[in-house]
Design an enzyme around this catalytic site. Structure first.
Site, PDB file in Angstrom:
ATOM      1  N   GLY A 245      -1.723   8.650  -7.778  1.00 29.68           N
ATOM      2  CA  GLY A 245      -1.881   7.750  -8.919  1.00 29.68           C
ATOM      3  C   GLY A 245      -2.465   6.416  -8.513  1.00 29.68           C
ATOM      4  CG  ASP A 246      -4.588   2.418 -10.182  1.00 32.20           C
ATOM      5  OD1 ASP A 246      -3.928   1.530  -9.586  1.00 32.20           O
ATOM      6  OD2 ASP A 246      -5.727   2.218 -10.620  1.00 32.20           O
TER       7      ASP A 246
ATOM      8  CG  HIS B 191      -5.493  -6.203   3.744  1.00 32.34           C
ATOM      9  ND1 HIS B 191      -5.771  -6.037   5.084  1.00 32.34           N
ATOM     10  CD2 HIS B 191      -5.673  -4.981   3.178  1.00 32.34           C
ATOM     11  CE1 HIS B 191      -6.112  -4.770   5.306  1.00 32.34           C
ATOM     12  NE2 HIS B 191      -6.057  -4.117   4.177  1.00 32.34           N
TER      13      HIS B 191
HETATM   14  C1  LIG Z   1      -5.904  -0.337   4.390  1.00 36.45           C
HETATM   15  S1  LIG Z   1      -5.192   1.116   3.806  1.00 36.45           S
HETATM   16  C2  LIG Z   1      -3.584   1.035   4.542  1.00 36.45           C
HETATM   17  C3  LIG Z   1      -3.004   2.385   4.776  1.00 36.45           C
HETATM   18  C4  LIG Z   1      -1.641   2.378   5.444  1.00 36.45           C
HETATM   19  N1  LIG Z   1      -0.632   1.754   4.620  1.00 36.45           N
HETATM   20  C5  LIG Z   1      -1.730   1.712   6.785  1.00 36.45           C
HETATM   21  O1  LIG Z   1      -1.255   0.579   6.938  1.00 36.45           O
HETATM   22  O2  LIG Z   1      -2.316   2.315   7.694  1.00 36.45           O
HETATM   23  C6  LIG Z   1      -4.838   0.768   2.085  1.00 36.45           C
HETATM   24  C7  LIG Z   1      -4.370   2.009   1.367  1.00 36.45           C
HETATM   25  O3  LIG Z   1      -3.949   1.632   0.071  1.00 36.45           O
HETATM   26  C8  LIG Z   1      -4.387   2.604  -0.859  1.00 36.45           C
HETATM   27  N2  LIG Z   1      -4.551   1.930  -2.148  1.00 36.45           N
HETATM   28  C9  LIG Z   1      -5.177   0.762  -2.378  1.00 36.45           C
HETATM   29  N3  LIG Z   1      -5.167   0.466  -3.689  1.00 36.45           N
HETATM   30  C10 LIG Z   1      -4.507   1.475  -4.314  1.00 36.45           C
HETATM   31  C11 LIG Z   1      -4.165   1.739  -5.661  1.00 36.45           C
HETATM   32  N4  LIG Z   1      -4.512   0.905  -6.629  1.00 36.45           N
HETATM   33  N5  LIG Z   1      -3.474   2.850  -5.933  1.00 36.45           N
HETATM   34  C12 LIG Z   1      -3.116   3.711  -4.935  1.00 36.45           C
HETATM   35  N6  LIG Z   1      -3.404   3.509  -3.636  1.00 36.45           N
HETATM   36  C13 LIG Z   1      -4.098   2.414  -3.319  1.00 36.45           C
HETATM   37  C14 LIG Z   1      -5.706   3.091  -0.261  1.00 36.45           C
HETATM   38  O4  LIG Z   1      -6.065   4.389  -0.694  1.00 36.45           O
HETATM   39  C15 LIG Z   1      -5.475   3.026   1.217  1.00 36.45           C
HETATM   40  O5  LIG Z   1      -5.048   4.253   1.769  1.00 36.45           O
END
Ligand SMILES: C[S@@+](CC[C@H](N)C(=O)[O-])C[C@H]1O[C@@H](n2cnc3c(N)ncnc32)[C@H](O)[C@@H]1O
Length: 346
Positions: free
Chosen positions: A232-233, A252
């Site tokens: 989901g979002d 971030h």
């Molecule tokens: C930089 S990655 C960090 C992944 C992990 N938490 C780590 O620290 O290795 C950011 C993650 O947040 C997820 N993400 C960002 N915005 C999102 C949203 N609106 N809904 C769901 N997932 C989201 C992305 O798909 C991505 O896998």
């Protein structure tokens, strides 16, 4: 008597070395790339070799080979004892193809994407705008290319393993029964926490396109079925309730208003007495840590609205969301974790 021409006798009181060093950092990167490309570390997988042996095995020209190998030793990737070279432990662990954990595809990929991103810095500085994916597209894009995602995920998992080990020891998990990793990539952090504390159950929340990555990774780890997937979002879809929720390097990617929303939504999803953990390479209060500032600029270059942020600001967002007990602590020398405890009365 005529005075000496200016600039010959009047040497400036400091030398230009710091500037020259900054201008030539690329040499180190290129030496590592060449070593990976030529298969230096693979050739040394079985043991040490002399320079002529390596030269022959790798097809190196003698005009270059000795400087190249000694430069690799200077970079800490090889060790030279007498006239023999062997892999330094870090190269032996991560840069030998087909053996243990191989991260050798990452440097070339990350350098290329850094060059593309940083090449836009002057434009970004003047206009505030860079060419990047639109809001949300950044996330979806990363799931499109399976091979590329895997290379990045393997590097990210190393950080997650270290964070999970730290969290597993830092907090008392006996009073918690489940954990949700919000934006948890392919579920590695959750899996590592569940392994350390088998009484926990957990889920990873990601866009639906991440499900196949999580399932594949859990099967590889022998954790199939242990970490649930919630697609989901984070801004619009329900976040399942949990005792502990984690945002690791997620805030971030957004601006302050969205960060507030994400924190508020996590507060709502936590059960009374629950704990929220937010970690990022947060900028120190005085804004002097060079590495974190560079990461912040990088986030501005690769995402439409991202940047690092200060721990004090994050603490404020948690208090505004209703967490009565908030603190921040250093994490792994590179990150900061902000901890929010939800009231037991809610
Ligand atoms: C930089 S990655 C960090 C992944 C992990 N938490 C780590 O620290 O290795 C950011 C993650 O947040 C997820 N993400 C960002 N915005 C999102 C949203 N609106 N809904 C769901 N997932 C989201 C992305 O798909 C991505 O896998």
């Amino acid at each position: 008597m005529e005075s000496a021409p200016e600039g010959i006798v009047d040497l400036p009181p400091i030398g230009p070395e710091p500037i020259l060093r900054l201008a030539t950092l690329v040499c180190q990167t290129e030496v590592m790339h060449a070593a990976l490309e030529l298969g230096v570390f693979g050739s040394l997988a079985e043991g040490s070799l002399t320079e002529p042996e390596l030269r022959e095995r790798l097809g190196l020209h003698e005009r270059f080979s000795k400087d190249f190998l000694d430069a690799l030793a200077g970079l800490g990737l090889l060790i030279r004892v007498g006239d023999r070279y062997r892999n330094a432990p870090v190269a032996g662990h991560y840069l030998v193809p087909g053996q243990g954990v191989y991260l050798g595809d990452y440097p070339r990929m990350v350098t290329a994407s850094f060059q593309q991103a940083w090449g836009q810095l002057s434009r970004g500085l003047r206009t505030g705008k860079v060419e990047t994916q639109p809001r949300g597209g950044f996330v979806a894009k990363s799931h499109e290319d399976q091979a590329r995602f895997k290379v990045y995920a393997e590097v990210m998992d190393h950080l997650s393993t270290r964070v999970a080990r730290d969290f597993a020891e830092r907090f008392d998990w006996s009073g918690y029964k489940d954990v949700g990793d919000l934006g948890g990539a392919r579920g590695h952090l959750a899996a590592a926490l569940l392994e350390a504390h088998p009484h926990l159950s957990g889920y990873c929340f990601e866009p639906p396109s991440a499900e196949r990555y999580l399932k594949g990774h859990m099967a590889e780890l022998g954790m199939a079925g242990r970490v649930g997937f919630v697609g989901g979002d984070l801004f619009t879809d329900p976040i399942p309730e949990a005792d502990v929720l984690v945002y690791g390097q997620v805030l971030h990617g957004w601006e302050d208003e969205e960060r507030r929303t994400l924190v508020r939504r996590a507060h709502e999803a936590l059960r009374p007495g629950g704990m929220l953990l937010v970690y990022d390479r947060m900028i120190d209060e005085e804004r002097r840590d060079q590495q974190r500032l560079l990461y912040s600029l990088y986030m501005r270059l690769v995402s439409p609205m991202g940047s690092e942020y200060r721990a004090v600001d994050c603490e404020r967002w948690l208090r505004e969301a209703g967490f009565p007990d908030v603190r921040s602590e250093p994490l792994l020398n590179t990150h900061t974790v902000v901890v929010g405890l939800k009231s037991r009365e809610e």
